[in-house]
Design an enzyme around this catalytic site. Structure first.
Site, PDB file in Angstrom:
ATOM      1  N   LEU A   1       0.855  -1.184   0.000  1.00  0.00           N
ATOM      2  CA  LEU A   1       0.000   0.000   0.000  1.00  0.00           C
ATOM      3  C   LEU A   1       0.900   1.246   0.000  1.00  0.00           C
ATOM      4  CD1 LEU A   1      -3.075   0.943   0.403  1.00  0.00           C
ATOM      5  CD2 LEU A   1      -2.417   1.295   2.787  1.00  0.00           C
TER       6      LEU A   1
ATOM      7  N   ASP B   1      14.813 -12.686   1.102  1.00  0.00           N
ATOM      8  CA  ASP B   1      15.957 -12.103   0.395  1.00  0.00           C
ATOM      9  C   ASP B   1      17.202 -11.883   1.269  1.00  0.00           C
ATOM     10  OD1 ASP B   1      14.442 -11.958  -1.953  1.00  0.00           O
ATOM     11  OD2 ASP B   1      13.632 -10.003  -1.411  1.00  0.00           O
TER      12      ASP B   1
ATOM     13  N   ASN C   1      16.344  -9.742  -4.632  1.00  0.00           N
ATOM     14  CA  ASN C   1      16.069  -8.297  -4.613  1.00  0.00           C
ATOM     15  C   ASN C   1      17.319  -7.446  -4.326  1.00  0.00           C
ATOM     16  OD1 ASN C   1      14.515  -5.956  -4.728  1.00  0.00           O
ATOM     17  ND2 ASN C   1      14.145  -5.995  -2.518  1.00  0.00           N
TER      18      ASN C   1
ATOM     19  N   SER D   1      29.378 -31.120 -16.462  1.00  0.00           N
ATOM     20  CA  SER D   1      28.204 -30.234 -16.385  1.00  0.00           C
ATOM     21  C   SER D   1      28.616 -28.922 -15.738  1.00  0.00           C
ATOM     22  CB  SER D   1      27.091 -30.892 -15.561  1.00  0.00           C
ATOM     23  OG  SER D   1      27.511 -31.058 -14.225  1.00  0.00           O
TER      24      SER D   1
ATOM     25  N   HIS E   1       8.593 -17.895  -8.034  1.00  0.00           N
ATOM     26  CA  HIS E   1       7.875 -17.882  -6.753  1.00  0.00           C
ATOM     27  C   HIS E   1       7.916 -19.185  -5.973  1.00  0.00           C
ATOM     28  CE1 HIS E   1       6.571 -13.992  -8.126  1.00  0.00           C
ATOM     29  NE2 HIS E   1       6.230 -13.754  -6.885  1.00  0.00           N
ATOM     30  N   ILE E   2       8.419 -20.251  -6.586  1.00  0.00           N
ATOM     31  CA  ILE E   2       8.607 -21.479  -5.822  1.00  0.00           C
ATOM     32  C   ILE E   2       9.479 -21.187  -4.584  1.00  0.00           C
ATOM     33  CG2 ILE E   2      10.679 -22.243  -7.079  1.00  0.00           C
ATOM     34  CD1 ILE E   2       9.604 -25.077  -6.972  1.00  0.00           C
ATOM     35  N   GLN E   3      10.341 -20.176  -4.722  1.00  0.00           N
ATOM     36  CA  GLN E   3      11.264 -19.824  -3.637  1.00  0.00           C
ATOM     37  C   GLN E   3      10.572 -19.164  -2.446  1.00  0.00           C
ATOM     38  OE1 GLN E   3      15.118 -18.051  -5.656  1.00  0.00           O
ATOM     39  NE2 GLN E   3      13.377 -17.816  -7.011  1.00  0.00           N
TER      40      GLN E   3
HETATM   41  P1  ADP Z   1       9.229  -4.597   2.306  1.00  0.00           P
HETATM   42  O1  ADP Z   1       8.620  -4.337   3.637  1.00  0.00           O
HETATM   43  O2  ADP Z   1       9.349  -6.071   2.027  1.00  0.00           O
HETATM   44  O3  ADP Z   1      10.517  -3.821   2.099  1.00  0.00           O
HETATM   45  P2  ADP Z   1       7.799  -2.705   0.608  1.00  0.00           P
HETATM   46  O4  ADP Z   1       8.992  -1.864   0.334  1.00  0.00           O
HETATM   47  O5  ADP Z   1       6.837  -2.981  -0.496  1.00  0.00           O
HETATM   48  O6  ADP Z   1       8.170  -4.132   1.194  1.00  0.00           O
HETATM   49  O7  ADP Z   1       6.982  -1.991   1.786  1.00  0.00           O
HETATM   50  C1  ADP Z   1       5.835  -2.593   2.321  1.00  0.00           C
HETATM   51  C2  ADP Z   1       4.832  -1.537   2.668  1.00  0.00           C
HETATM   52  O8  ADP Z   1       5.351  -0.670   3.685  1.00  0.00           O
HETATM   53  C3  ADP Z   1       4.466  -0.590   1.540  1.00  0.00           C
HETATM   54  O9  ADP Z   1       3.521  -1.137   0.643  1.00  0.00           O
HETATM   55  C4  ADP Z   1       3.889   0.576   2.309  1.00  0.00           C
HETATM   56  O10 ADP Z   1       2.556   0.295   2.716  1.00  0.00           O
HETATM   57  C5  ADP Z   1       4.770   0.615   3.555  1.00  0.00           C
HETATM   58  N1  ADP Z   1       5.808   1.650   3.377  1.00  0.00           N
HETATM   59  C6  ADP Z   1       6.895   1.601   2.570  1.00  0.00           C
HETATM   60  N2  ADP Z   1       7.593   2.750   2.615  1.00  0.00           N
HETATM   61  C7  ADP Z   1       6.907   3.576   3.457  1.00  0.00           C
HETATM   62  C8  ADP Z   1       7.095   4.918   3.933  1.00  0.00           C
HETATM   63  N3  ADP Z   1       8.120   5.673   3.521  1.00  0.00           N
HETATM   64  N4  ADP Z   1       6.195   5.413   4.807  1.00  0.00           N
HETATM   65  C9  ADP Z   1       5.143   4.674   5.227  1.00  0.00           C
HETATM   66  N5  ADP Z   1       4.903   3.419   4.806  1.00  0.00           N
HETATM   67  C10 ADP Z   1       5.765   2.861   3.950  1.00  0.00           C
END
Ligand code: ADP
Length: 325
Positions: free
Chosen positions: A73, A127, A171, A215, A250-252
């Protein structure tokens, strides 16, 4: 503290359920009610919040993925959107949150803490790209999945005198590739931290062909080459090996969490609840050697990435017989 929430955010990882289960059980044993928030921060703003009990905690403990759901989000970076989430938490009387996810999720946790909801982050991602923790929840399971897959690919390559390119996730962090290449004896390794050009890969495989290596496995991290199938064609043209590429994909991400991931998830879940009981917020839990530690989220996010080049070159030197360093 009487009521806390728990959510999983960002990419799913095996062991997230064990962490949620641990938070529910440990908080309950400290007379704290636990609410699960479905689909990460999205569920927070839509009020997808429900009370969890011990039977639920037991039922999810050993399962892969995240049973309470995860979502991305980007709008959560907006203060107005976060205010909706805070209002929903307050409606339920929830005072604090455990957030299981990666660096992005930690940012959200930090912002919520600044708005009065103490949050503790737990490192959940396959990751291993969270600098503030030596290992992340999900890495060990994913690594074992990758190793099993490469071993199987090796069987076929060895039978037919072929080469294979295997693209693994990470990643921008080469740990999955490095550990998997080490565990499978892959002859060629290219990660973001120590990238080989396509030309260099072709040259290394060609040298192996000249030495009559039966191999060859080439392990590469994702997001490095535009098309690994095209890379396989170049290797085939240069070396003479029939060469196939496999993108593990995505198997991972799925599968039953390994014992190590469950152990890390459960101990760090308890550690997170202890932090909330102590009245702390804006922290993320990390593994430092074999010890759990809490870092300030802002500091954790600015920690420099560990330099892995020496480690990678040392593993590559296992093939020094074949490859000029
Ligand atoms: P991960 O947590 O695996 O690094 P993301 O980078 O997609 O994955 O972040 C997950 C979620 O954290 C985002 O979709 C968002 O809702 C929230 N998020 C990311 N950056 C911010 C930010 N700067 N401020 C507030 N919420 C954030």
């Amino acid at each position: 503290i009487k009521k806390i929430g728990v959510l999983t955010s960002g990419g799913d990882a095996p062991g997230m359920n064990a962490a949620v289960s641990s938070v529910i059980r440990y908080a309950s044993s400290n007379n704290i009610e636990v609410f699960v928030v479905r689909d990460g921060y999205k569920g927070l703003i839509h009020d997808w919040i429900e009370k969890a009990d011990l039977n639920y905690a037991q039922s999810i403990l050993t399962r892969g993925g995240t049973a309470i759901g995860s979502a991305r989000l980007p709008e959560f970076a907006d203060q107005k959107i976060r205010e909706k989430g805070v209002a929903n938490l307050q409606k339920h009387g929830i005072e604090a949150l455990v957030v299981i996810g990666g660096d992005g999720s930690y940012m959200g946790a930090q912002r919520l803490t600044e708005m009065g909801i103490n949050c503790i982050g737990l490192p959940g991602t396959i990751d291993n790209d969270i600098v503030s923790s030596d290992y992340t929840i999900g890495f060990d399971t994913a690594l074992n999945t990758v190793v099993e897959a490469i071993d199987k690919i090796r069987d076929s390559m060895q039978s037919h005198n072929r080469a294979a390119v295997v693209e693994v996730m990470g990643n921008h962090c080469g740990d999955l590739a490095l550990y998997a290449a080490t565990a499978t004896g892959a002859e060629v390794l290219s990660t973001t931290e120590a990238k080989l050009s396509e030309q260099e890969i072709v040259e290394q495989v060609t040298t192996l062909a000249q030495k009559k290596k039966r191999s060859v496995i080439v392990v590469v991290s994702e997001k490095m080459y535009p098309d690994v199938h095209a890379l396989a064609e170049k290797i085939e043209a240069g070396s003479g090996y029939i060469t196939r590429a496999t993108v593990l994909g995505h198997i991972q991400r799925g599968g039953t969490p390994s014992a190590m991931d469950r152990y890390l998830a459960i101990t760090s879940g308890m550690f997170a609840v202890d932090q909330l009981i102590a009245g702390h917020g804006g922290l993320c839990v990390g593994l430092d050697g074999t010890t759990l530690v809490a870092h300030d989220i802002n500091q954790a996010l600015s920690m420099p990435k560990q330099d892995k080049i020496k480690e990678i070159n040392k593993i590559r030197s296992l093939n020094a017989e074949f490859i000029k360093q």
